[in-house]
Design an enzyme around this catalytic site. Sequence first.
Site, PDB file in Angstrom:
ATOM      1  N   TRP A   5      -4.339 100.023  23.416  1.00 38.63           N
ATOM      2  CA  TRP A   5      -3.671  99.184  22.410  1.00 38.63           C
ATOM      3  C   TRP A   5      -3.910  99.699  20.995  1.00 38.63           C
ATOM      4  O   TRP A   5      -3.333  99.188  20.052  1.00 38.63           O
ATOM      5  CB  TRP A   5      -4.113  97.729  22.532  1.00 38.63           C
ATOM      6  CG  TRP A   5      -5.578  97.541  22.699  1.00 38.63           C
ATOM      7  CD1 TRP A   5      -6.495  97.391  21.718  1.00 38.63           C
ATOM      8  CD2 TRP A   5      -6.276  97.487  23.931  1.00 38.63           C
ATOM      9  NE1 TRP A   5      -7.734  97.255  22.259  1.00 38.63           N
ATOM     10  CE2 TRP A   5      -7.634  97.303  23.621  1.00 38.63           C
ATOM     11  CE3 TRP A   5      -5.909  97.579  25.285  1.00 38.63           C
ATOM     12  CZ2 TRP A   5      -8.622  97.211  24.602  1.00 38.63           C
ATOM     13  CZ3 TRP A   5      -6.891  97.479  26.253  1.00 38.63           C
ATOM     14  CH2 TRP A   5      -8.226  97.301  25.907  1.00 38.63           C
ATOM     15  N   ARG A   6      -4.769 100.715  20.853  1.00 38.63           N
ATOM     16  CA  ARG A   6      -4.967 101.272  19.517  1.00 38.63           C
ATOM     17  C   ARG A   6      -3.974 102.378  19.210  1.00 38.63           C
ATOM     18  O   ARG A   6      -3.987 102.959  18.132  1.00 38.63           O
ATOM     19  CB  ARG A   6      -6.402 101.813  19.387  1.00 38.63           C
ATOM     20  CG  ARG A   6      -7.412 100.682  19.325  1.00 38.63           C
ATOM     21  CD  ARG A   6      -8.810 101.188  19.081  1.00 38.63           C
ATOM     22  NE  ARG A   6      -9.735 100.074  18.990  1.00 38.63           N
ATOM     23  CZ  ARG A   6     -11.040 100.164  19.205  1.00 38.63           C
ATOM     24  NH1 ARG A   6     -11.578 101.320  19.530  1.00 38.63           N
ATOM     25  NH2 ARG A   6     -11.808  99.109  19.100  1.00 38.63           N
ATOM     26  N   GLU A  30      -4.673  91.355  22.154  1.00 37.62           N
ATOM     27  CA  GLU A  30      -5.659  90.414  21.620  1.00 37.62           C
ATOM     28  C   GLU A  30      -5.787  89.184  22.508  1.00 37.62           C
ATOM     29  O   GLU A  30      -6.879  88.647  22.679  1.00 37.62           O
ATOM     30  CB  GLU A  30      -5.289  90.000  20.185  1.00 37.62           C
ATOM     31  CG  GLU A  30      -5.546  91.082  19.160  1.00 37.62           C
ATOM     32  CD  GLU A  30      -7.016  91.482  19.064  1.00 37.62           C
ATOM     33  OE1 GLU A  30      -7.894  90.647  19.345  1.00 37.62           O
ATOM     34  OE2 GLU A  30      -7.301  92.647  18.722  1.00 37.62           O
ATOM     35  N   GLN A  69     -12.281  86.598  25.887  1.00 37.17           N
ATOM     36  CA  GLN A  69     -13.202  86.287  26.991  1.00 37.17           C
ATOM     37  C   GLN A  69     -13.066  87.223  28.187  1.00 37.17           C
ATOM     38  O   GLN A  69     -13.365  86.851  29.310  1.00 37.17           O
ATOM     39  CB  GLN A  69     -12.995  84.842  27.468  1.00 37.17           C
ATOM     40  CG  GLN A  69     -13.354  83.831  26.403  1.00 37.17           C
ATOM     41  CD  GLN A  69     -12.785  82.473  26.722  1.00 37.17           C
ATOM     42  OE1 GLN A  69     -11.582  82.301  26.811  1.00 37.17           O
ATOM     43  NE2 GLN A  69     -13.640  81.496  26.902  1.00 37.17           N
ATOM     44  N   THR A  70     -12.568  88.423  27.958  1.00 36.98           N
ATOM     45  CA  THR A  70     -12.380  89.366  29.070  1.00 36.98           C
ATOM     46  C   THR A  70     -12.855  90.755  28.652  1.00 36.98           C
ATOM     47  O   THR A  70     -12.617  91.176  27.523  1.00 36.98           O
ATOM     48  CB  THR A  70     -10.875  89.421  29.460  1.00 36.98           C
ATOM     49  OG1 THR A  70     -10.441  88.093  29.726  1.00 36.98           O
ATOM     50  CG2 THR A  70     -10.643  90.263  30.687  1.00 36.98           C
ATOM     51  N   LEU A  98      -6.850  88.677  35.595  1.00 40.77           N
ATOM     52  CA  LEU A  98      -7.454  88.560  34.264  1.00 40.77           C
ATOM     53  C   LEU A  98      -8.130  87.204  34.065  1.00 40.77           C
ATOM     54  O   LEU A  98      -8.959  87.045  33.171  1.00 40.77           O
ATOM     55  CB  LEU A  98      -6.385  88.738  33.172  1.00 40.77           C
ATOM     56  CG  LEU A  98      -6.009  90.162  32.821  1.00 40.77           C
ATOM     57  CD1 LEU A  98      -4.762  90.191  31.945  1.00 40.77           C
ATOM     58  CD2 LEU A  98      -7.155  90.861  32.097  1.00 40.77           C
ATOM     59  N   TYR A 131      -8.436  82.967  33.351  1.00 38.74           N
ATOM     60  CA  TYR A 131      -8.061  82.097  32.209  1.00 38.74           C
ATOM     61  C   TYR A 131      -6.546  82.072  32.043  1.00 38.74           C
ATOM     62  O   TYR A 131      -5.999  82.499  31.027  1.00 38.74           O
ATOM     63  CB  TYR A 131      -8.732  82.563  30.914  1.00 38.74           C
ATOM     64  CG  TYR A 131     -10.235  82.560  30.975  1.00 38.74           C
ATOM     65  CD1 TYR A 131     -10.957  81.370  30.832  1.00 38.74           C
ATOM     66  CD2 TYR A 131     -10.945  83.744  31.175  1.00 38.74           C
ATOM     67  CE1 TYR A 131     -12.341  81.363  30.891  1.00 38.74           C
ATOM     68  CE2 TYR A 131     -12.334  83.745  31.236  1.00 38.74           C
ATOM     69  CZ  TYR A 131     -13.013  82.557  31.097  1.00 38.74           C
ATOM     70  OH  TYR A 131     -14.371  82.562  31.152  1.00 38.74           O
ATOM     71  N   TYR A 190      -9.279  83.528  14.982  1.00 41.21           N
ATOM     72  CA  TYR A 190      -9.691  84.914  15.207  1.00 41.21           C
ATOM     73  C   TYR A 190      -8.484  85.782  15.571  1.00 41.21           C
ATOM     74  O   TYR A 190      -8.250  86.838  14.986  1.00 41.21           O
ATOM     75  CB  TYR A 190     -10.737  84.960  16.339  1.00 41.21           C
ATOM     76  CG  TYR A 190     -11.008  86.352  16.827  1.00 41.21           C
ATOM     77  CD1 TYR A 190     -12.040  87.099  16.277  1.00 41.21           C
ATOM     78  CD2 TYR A 190     -10.222  86.941  17.817  1.00 41.21           C
ATOM     79  CE1 TYR A 190     -12.281  88.396  16.702  1.00 41.21           C
ATOM     80  CE2 TYR A 190     -10.449  88.230  18.244  1.00 41.21           C
ATOM     81  CZ  TYR A 190     -11.485  88.951  17.692  1.00 41.21           C
ATOM     82  OH  TYR A 190     -11.715  90.226  18.100  1.00 41.21           O
ATOM     83  N   ASP A 224     -15.863  86.783  15.672  1.00 42.90           N
ATOM     84  CA  ASP A 224     -16.096  86.271  17.019  1.00 42.90           C
ATOM     85  C   ASP A 224     -17.603  86.379  17.269  1.00 42.90           C
ATOM     86  O   ASP A 224     -18.366  86.651  16.335  1.00 42.90           O
ATOM     87  CB  ASP A 224     -15.274  87.045  18.062  1.00 42.90           C
ATOM     88  CG  ASP A 224     -15.721  88.488  18.200  1.00 42.90           C
ATOM     89  OD1 ASP A 224     -16.580  88.936  17.400  1.00 42.90           O
ATOM     90  OD2 ASP A 224     -15.240  89.180  19.112  1.00 42.90           O
ATOM     91  N   CYS A 284     -27.044 103.669  14.696  1.00 44.73           N
ATOM     92  CA  CYS A 284     -26.122 102.740  14.031  1.00 44.73           C
ATOM     93  C   CYS A 284     -25.679 103.287  12.672  1.00 44.73           C
ATOM     94  O   CYS A 284     -26.509 103.744  11.882  1.00 44.73           O
ATOM     95  CB  CYS A 284     -26.798 101.391  13.857  1.00 44.73           C
ATOM     96  SG  CYS A 284     -25.786 100.215  12.951  1.00 44.73           S
ATOM     97  N   CYS A 311     -28.939  97.768   6.851  1.00 51.16           N
ATOM     98  CA  CYS A 311     -29.160  96.595   7.696  1.00 51.16           C
ATOM     99  C   CYS A 311     -30.552  96.017   7.400  1.00 51.16           C
ATOM    100  O   CYS A 311     -31.547  96.744   7.419  1.00 51.16           O
ATOM    101  CB  CYS A 311     -29.054  96.983   9.170  1.00 51.16           C
ATOM    102  SG  CYS A 311     -29.410  95.622  10.279  1.00 51.16           S
TER     103      CYS A 311
HETATM  104 FE1  SF4 Z   1     -27.170  98.402  13.303  1.00 56.10          FE
HETATM  105 FE2  SF4 Z   1     -28.632  96.443  12.264  1.00 56.10          FE
HETATM  106 FE3  SF4 Z   1     -27.357  96.097  14.577  1.00 56.10          FE
HETATM  107 FE4  SF4 Z   1     -29.474  97.699  14.445  1.00 56.10          FE
HETATM  108  S1  SF4 Z   1     -29.457  95.486  14.117  1.00 56.10           S
HETATM  109  S2  SF4 Z   1     -27.559  98.124  15.500  1.00 56.10           S
HETATM  110  S3  SF4 Z   1     -29.217  98.597  12.424  1.00 56.10           S
HETATM  111  S4  SF4 Z   1     -26.402  96.419  12.586  1.00 56.10           S
END
Ligand code: SF4
Length: 342
Positions: free
Chosen positions: A32-33, A45, A50-51, A88, A90, A128, A146, A204, A210
Site C-alpha cells: 500500500w506504500r 488503513e 487491529q490486524t 481478516l 472484525y 486515527y 494509535d 533507533c 529520546c
Molecule cells: Fe528509540 Fe527511545 Fe524507543 Fe529506545 S525507547 S527505541 S531510543 S524511541
Amino acid sequence: MSAQTIQGNINARKFQEMLLGWYDAHARNLPWRESRDPYRVWVSEIMLQQTKVAAVIEHYHEFLRRFPTVQKLASAREASVLAAWSGLGYYRRARMLHSAAKVIISERAGTFPQTAAEWRTLPGVGRYTAAAIASIAFGETAAVVDGNVERVLRRIVGKAISGEQVWDLAENLLDHERPGDSNQAMMELGATVCTPRSPACLTCPVTQICVSRGELADIAKAAPQKKREVHYALHRKNGTVFLVQRPKNARLMAGMWELPEIAPPRDRDNPLFKVKHSITITDYTVEIWALSEPVGVNGQWCAIERLPNLPLTGLARKVLRRSGIFPASGRPANSSRVSGQA
Ligand code: SF4
C-alpha cells in the site's frame, strides 16, 4: 501540561530529520506504500486496524483485484465483500467500508473526501484513520496517534502522557512538508524498533534525543495470559431460560445476569458445546451443560423475548447466541422483566 512543556528540550526539526532520514532508508516495502491513491490508502488503513501487517498483505491484493475501484466496491453485494474479507476478522470493518463506499458514490458522486474532518463523516472512519488517509493521500498536516505512536512518544519525552496530550505532542512533532511520510515513519518506528517489550534503542534513529531510551519498556510489558476452564448450566423451559444475577457489589460486572456456574458434571460425557472467552489476562475455556431444573441456586427464569433488554455479561450473551436462544438481531422488548423464582 501543554505540548511544549511535555516536549521539553526536544527539537522538533531535528527529530523530523532523524526520523524521516531513517524512514527513507529503512521503510518496509509494503504494497500500500506504492501508491497514494486514496481508495488504496483507505482500504489498507481499514484492513490494518487491529490486524497484523502480514495478514493484511495476504488479503490486500485479492481485495483490490475483486474491487479495484470504489464504484466496484459500492455496487458489490455485501456477501461478496465479506467473502473477500474472510480471514481478516472484525467483519464490522468490511461492512462499514462497504457502507462508506456507497456514501461516496451516492452522496459525493464518487469523489473522495480530502480532509481528515471530511473523512471522519464516513462510516467506520475514526480520528486515527481519517488523519492517516488525509495525510498520506492528500498531504494534510494531521498527525496520527494509535497505541504504537503513543508508546513511542511517551518514551521519547519520558513522561506518562495520555489522551489529548499525546495528540498535541504528535502534531508538534509532525513534519509539515511530508506529513504522510512523517506519520508512517512514526508507525514504522513503533512497529519495528520501539516495540512494546524490547525497544531496540541501539539502532533507533532518534536515540540521541529520546529521554527514556528504553527505561520505560516495562510499562508496556504484557502480563502472561492465564488459562482456566469453567462450567455453566443452561436450563430452559417454556420459553424461559434460568439466569443468576451477579452481586450488586461484585468487583466485576456487578448486577449483570449470567448463566449459573457449576462444578464439572461427573455423570455426563460431553458438554452441549464449548466456547472460548477472554477477560483481561485470563483465557477461559467455557463448557456449557444442558441441565434440567436448577437446584439450590438463587436465580430467575427469564423470558427469552426479554433477554435483549437484560444487562447480560459478555460471556452470557455469547453462550445464549451460540445456543440460538439470544436473537442475533431484532428489536429489543420494552422492558427487562424477569419472571418466576427458583
Ligand atoms: Fe528509540 Fe527511545 Fe524507543 Fe529506545 S525507547 S527505541 S531510543 S524511541
